[in-house]
Scaffold this active site. Structure first.
Site, PDB file in Angstrom:
ATOM      1  N   THR A 111      55.358   0.659  28.938  1.00 35.08           N
ATOM      2  CA  THR A 111      53.913   1.003  29.737  1.00 35.08           C
ATOM      3  C   THR A 111      53.431   1.835  28.352  1.00 35.08           C
ATOM      4  OG1 THR A 111      55.063   3.475  30.207  1.00 35.08           O
ATOM      5  CG2 THR A 111      54.971   1.277  31.625  1.00 35.08           C
ATOM      6  N   SER A 166      62.096  10.734  35.184  1.00 35.96           N
ATOM      7  CA  SER A 166      61.934   9.922  33.989  1.00 35.96           C
ATOM      8  C   SER A 166      63.942   9.759  33.809  1.00 35.96           C
ATOM      9  CB  SER A 166      60.988  10.313  32.561  1.00 35.96           C
ATOM     10  OG  SER A 166      61.907  10.352  31.411  1.00 35.96           O
ATOM     11  N   ILE A 215      53.869   1.638  35.742  1.00 33.31           N
ATOM     12  CA  ILE A 215      54.607   1.899  37.023  1.00 33.31           C
ATOM     13  C   ILE A 215      53.879   2.067  38.034  1.00 33.31           C
ATOM     14  CG2 ILE A 215      56.516   3.315  38.066  1.00 33.31           C
ATOM     15  CD1 ILE A 215      57.497   3.416  34.903  1.00 33.31           C
ATOM     16  N   LYS A 228      60.711  16.803  34.231  1.00 36.22           N
ATOM     17  CA  LYS A 228      60.921  16.052  34.333  1.00 36.22           C
ATOM     18  C   LYS A 228      62.474  16.338  35.394  1.00 36.22           C
ATOM     19  CE  LYS A 228      58.013  12.854  34.636  1.00 36.22           C
ATOM     20  NZ  LYS A 228      57.506  12.130  35.453  1.00 36.22           N
ATOM     21  N   TYR A 232      58.362  18.492  28.520  1.00 34.52           N
ATOM     22  CA  TYR A 232      58.567  17.423  29.603  1.00 34.52           C
ATOM     23  C   TYR A 232      59.746  16.937  29.728  1.00 34.52           C
ATOM     24  CZ  TYR A 232      57.505  12.383  30.642  1.00 34.52           C
ATOM     25  OH  TYR A 232      57.048  11.299  31.205  1.00 34.52           O
TER      26      TYR A 232
END
Length: 281
Positions: free
Chosen positions: A221, A173, A48, A190, A186
């Site tokens: 990705t 995210s 990205i 985010k 995580y």
């Protein structure tokens, strides 16, 4: 009281804005909507971040890319310069103060100032339960994903203020809205970025600097493919709604260019989902 200077022409309202907000359309057509502006992008040698760097450069900006490994920076710079784009780069581990200082210095040395900051760099060293994560894991994820964008922006802010206007784009995210099991820390980091976007937007609005947040879904990705849980989620999402495919990095890049452009001059504090479906009202 809100005031606007307006006049009627052929039944339509036309609003006048200052030169700091609007750009001459002829100049935009000739040089690109981001002509002569400078963008610093973290985590921008692949995925990205790389797609964003290419798009902003294609739209006229001078772009400073960065990532943790010199060979990745060299490859990305060579590829984009080979396309005739105005790009430079430096190594930057955003969790390290000395690297952030070097990134700022590189932007000032090569470009003379900074207009845009796009924070893509992120890390997830643990797949496991939230409460099972060690203090070291918590520190690493929060340092890189949440603290570093704020600390880097604090170093760039004086230089952005000198330009009169500016824009910041954080990259969160979809897990901020739809948490994935075993990505608890995580997920939390985010989600924190959504709040950081709101707080910074209010704080920096008087300075003419807008802050928005990109919220990607599952994008093709290397980062998303490392965690095997992510690809397995797509069929579940598609049972409910969705565009029936993974996203492409380029599908995130256009919205970032828009958020940096004069067309987004009245947009700030927004968390914008690019995921093929909407998780919220």
């Amino acid at each position: 009281m809100f005031q606007a200077v307006a006049w009627v022409r052929r039944g339509l309202f036309h609003f006048r804005a200052g030169l700091s907000v609007r750009m001459n359309s002829t100049a935009i057509d000739r040089k690109g909507v981001l002509a002569d502006r400078v963008a610093v992008i973290t985590g921008s040698t692949e995925g990205i971040g790389f797609a964003i760097a290419r798009r902003l450069a294609e739209d006229g900006a001078h772009v400073v890319i960065s990532s943790r490994k010199q060979q990745n920076v060299d490859r990305a710079v060579a590829e984009l310069q080979g396309e005739g784009l105005s790009v430079t780069g430096t190594v930057c581990h955003v969790g390290k103060a000395e690297d952030r200082e070097r990134l700022v210095a590189t932007a000032l040395e090569h470009c003379g100032g900074v207009d845009f900051l796009v924070c893509v760099a992120g890390v997830n060293p643990l797949v496991g339960s939230t409460l099972g994560a060690s203090e070291q894991v918590w520190d690493k994820i929060l340092d890189v994903n949440v603290k570093s964008p704020a600390l880097l922006l604090s170093q760039l802010l004086p230089h952005m203020e000198k330009r009169g206007t500016g824009a910041v784009v954080l990259v969160s995210s979809m897990v901020a809205y739809v948490p994935i099991p075993k990505l608890g820390v995580y997920n939390t980091s985010k989600t924190a970025l959504l709040g950081l976007c709101k707080s910074l937007a209010v704080e920096l609005a008087p300075k003419g600097i807008r802050v928005n947040c990109l919220v990607p879904g599952i994008i093709k990705t290397e980062f998303s493919q490392v965690e095997k849980t992510l690809p397995r989620l797509l069929p579940d999402f598609n049972d409910i709604y969705g565009l029936q495919r993974f996203g492409e990095p380029e599908e995130c890049a256009g919205i970032v260019s828009f958020l940096c452009s004069p067309d987004a001059s009245y947009i700030t504090g927004e968390n914008i989902v690019v995921a093929g479906y909407s998780p919220k009202l």
